[in-house]
Scaffold this motif. Sequence first.
Motif, PDB file in Angstrom:
ATOM      1  N   VAL A 152     -10.218  58.701  19.058  1.00  0.00           N
ATOM      2  CA  VAL A 152     -10.122  57.234  18.567  1.00  0.00           C
ATOM      3  C   VAL A 152      -8.712  57.321  18.028  1.00  0.00           C
ATOM      4  N   TYR A 153      -8.117  56.150  18.326  1.00  0.00           N
ATOM      5  CA  TYR A 153      -6.674  55.858  17.889  1.00  0.00           C
ATOM      6  C   TYR A 153      -6.482  55.197  16.569  1.00  0.00           C
ATOM      7  N   TYR A 154      -5.647  55.851  15.623  1.00  0.00           N
ATOM      8  CA  TYR A 154      -5.570  55.049  14.462  1.00  0.00           C
ATOM      9  C   TYR A 154      -4.166  54.616  14.232  1.00  0.00           C
ATOM     10  N   CYS A 155      -3.829  53.715  13.565  1.00  0.00           N
ATOM     11  CA  CYS A 155      -2.634  53.065  13.244  1.00  0.00           C
ATOM     12  C   CYS A 155      -2.477  53.662  11.854  1.00  0.00           C
ATOM     13  N   SER A 209      -6.355  47.292  17.527  1.00  0.00           N
ATOM     14  CA  SER A 209      -7.080  46.732  18.425  1.00  0.00           C
ATOM     15  C   SER A 209      -6.508  47.238  19.853  1.00  0.00           C
ATOM     16  N   GLY A 210      -7.628  46.905  20.874  1.00  0.00           N
ATOM     17  CA  GLY A 210      -7.004  47.066  22.171  1.00  0.00           C
ATOM     18  C   GLY A 210      -7.642  48.228  23.100  1.00  0.00           C
ATOM     19  N   GLY A 211      -8.380  49.128  22.561  1.00  0.00           N
ATOM     20  CA  GLY A 211      -8.936  50.255  23.133  1.00  0.00           C
ATOM     21  C   GLY A 211      -9.834  49.840  24.228  1.00  0.00           C
ATOM     22  N   PHE A 222      -1.949  58.003  15.318  1.00  0.00           N
ATOM     23  CA  PHE A 222      -2.845  59.324  15.490  1.00  0.00           C
ATOM     24  C   PHE A 222      -4.072  59.166  16.279  1.00  0.00           C
ATOM     25  N   ARG A 223      -4.525  60.028  16.694  1.00  0.00           N
ATOM     26  CA  ARG A 223      -5.852  60.073  17.292  1.00  0.00           C
ATOM     27  C   ARG A 223      -6.487  61.468  16.865  1.00  0.00           C
TER      28      ARG A 223
END
Length: 123
Positions: A94-97, A6-8, A36-37
């Motif tokens: 897009v950022y992924y954990c 969350s938080g984008g 990662f993005r």
Amino acid sequence: VQLQASGGGLVQPGGSLRVSCRASGRTASTYAMGWFRQAPGKEREFVAVIDRRGESTIYADSVKGRFTISRVNADTTVFLDLQMSSLKPEDTAVYYCAAKLSLVLSTRGYDHWGRGTQVTVSS
């Protein structure tokens, strides 16, 4: 382990933003984790990773000195953050954990992924 990012959002160049990830599971604290993005038209790339105890980190050269990864292990939940500053338009993605079980911190082989959160850097 289940991951939820969350938080984008939208931020101007030079600004700051934090993205967060909640990792849940009985053994969540034993996982190495990372961010990662993926930018439009590009392959997903490593941004930063942190070991299971939060003692060791690795950053991509492109974000070194601007981004900080951190984690808090709390029983069956891990709170993973990526604090981003001095943001540039090329950080838009897009950022992924992600997480993986590993005794040695590395930037590859992550096999648990959360849904991404969009970060847009634009004026």
